[in-house]
Design a protein around this motif. Structure first.
Motif, PDB file in Angstrom:
ATOM      1  N   GLU A 176       4.458   9.132  -4.664  1.00 30.11           N
ATOM      2  CA  GLU A 176       4.856  10.100  -3.338  1.00 30.11           C
ATOM      3  C   GLU A 176       6.233   9.954  -2.932  1.00 30.11           C
ATOM      4  N   ASN A 226       2.700   4.446  -1.264  1.00 29.91           N
ATOM      5  CA  ASN A 226       2.499   5.389  -2.353  1.00 29.91           C
ATOM      6  C   ASN A 226       3.717   5.634  -2.852  1.00 29.91           C
ATOM      7  N   TRP A 227       4.053   4.737  -4.016  1.00 31.45           N
ATOM      8  CA  TRP A 227       5.596   5.023  -4.632  1.00 31.45           C
ATOM      9  C   TRP A 227       5.705   6.262  -5.311  1.00 31.45           C
ATOM     10  N   ASP A 285       0.763  -1.298  -0.035  1.00 29.29           N
ATOM     11  CA  ASP A 285      -0.025  -0.073  -0.038  1.00 29.29           C
ATOM     12  C   ASP A 285       0.991   1.389  -0.039  1.00 29.29           C
TER      13      ASP A 285
END
Length: 293
Positions: A243, A240-241, A238
């Motif tokens: 970001e 947020n890569w 989960d």
């Protein structure tokens, strides 16, 4: 440009310690982070290292055509009980010597205290650093610290406050992607707070244990003081890569030549080769996408 390194923990069951550099090079990585291993820097114990092993490590790395980005030892440097803390200080003193002998200028670690004794652990940490900081200064080595789940400090911003209290350029921060949800799930705020002290980032995914009203994972009996996270391939959890890479790029982390980005997946030993390939490709893609905007 940031160094992209491999954490060879998935290789433990199939290869001897001195084979790790060769395999790391075959996987396409140019750097290796040497992590805890029974033949080198075991968890919580004195290093198993002599002059012969140091020479052998240097040769294996040179023969493989790669470099050692950093060492990752884990010792009870913030332990609230004095006997264990003093043992950790002795162990870490030797580790700093080993890093210098290997010409490695970065050591990454954890606070390694206890959350149920937060005040005592913090006091232990500062006592330890009174001993270690002069050694780090003497050898020109930077120590970067991760507030690991189940440590006396887990929140990323609070950990940075504690590091700031040392007032030393020799101590920085490790952002571990798979610890995002224990840090407080505030990638941007942590990156901004860290500033130039953000020296190392680890790339592995994890599920958000806060989701589904805290019932995504169930331990019995309810209320157990457990910390759950994973070290999955990027994209399997989960985090947020977009970001993650975007924020690292925004603050210049990806362009610095003194920063390290480590692939540290532990959940794919059955397919360690495929996992390493996926990680390297995905890291490069994430960096490229962040630079494009």
């Amino acid at each position: 440009m940031v160094k992209i390194a491999y954490d060879p923990t998935p290789l433990h069951s199939e290869f001897e310690f001195l084979e790790f550099p060769r395999v790391t090079a075959e996987l396409g990585f140019e750097w290796i982070q040497l992590t805890p291993h029974p033949d080198f820097l075991p968890f919580f114990h004195h290093p198993r290292v002599d002059r012969e092993l140091i020479a052998a490590v240097k040769k294996s790395v040179t023969d493989a055509g790669i470099g050692i980005s950093s060492l990752l030892p884990v010792h009870r440097i913030s332990w609230p009980d004095e006997q264990q803390r003093l043992a950790a200080v002795r162990n870490f003193t030797r580790i700093i010597e080993i890093a210098a002998e290997l010409d490695v200028r970065v050591i990454n670690t954890e606070f390694s205290g206890r959350p149920e004794r937060e005040e005592d652990s913090e006091a232990g940490f500062y006592a330890t650093m009174e001993v270690l900081l002069p050694l780090l200064e003497r050898e020109g080595i930077t120590l970067n610290i991760d507030p690991h789940p189940d440590d006396f400090v887990e929140n990323g911003v609070e950990a940075l406050r504690i590091i700031r209290g040392l007032d030393s350029d020799r101590v920085g921060f490790v952002y571990v992607g798979s610890h995002t949800f224990h840090y407080g799930d505030e990638i941007t705020r942590i990156v901004d707070t860290a500033g130039a002290k953000l020296n190392v980032a680890y790339a592995a995914d994890s599920f958000d244990h806060h989701r589904s009203h805290g019932l995504r994972y169930i331990s019995n009996p309810p209320g157990n003081a457990v910390r759950i996270h994973q070290h999955l391939n990027i994209g399997d959890g989960d985090v947020n890569w977009g970001e993650y890479f975007g924020e690292l790029n925004r603050v210049g982390f990806l362009d610095r030549d003194d920063t390290i980005l480590v692939s540290n997946v532990f959940a794919e030993d059955e397919d360690w080769r495929g996992s390493a390939k996926h990680q390297l490709e995905t890291i490069h893609a994430g960096i490229a996408a962040a630079k494009q905007g």
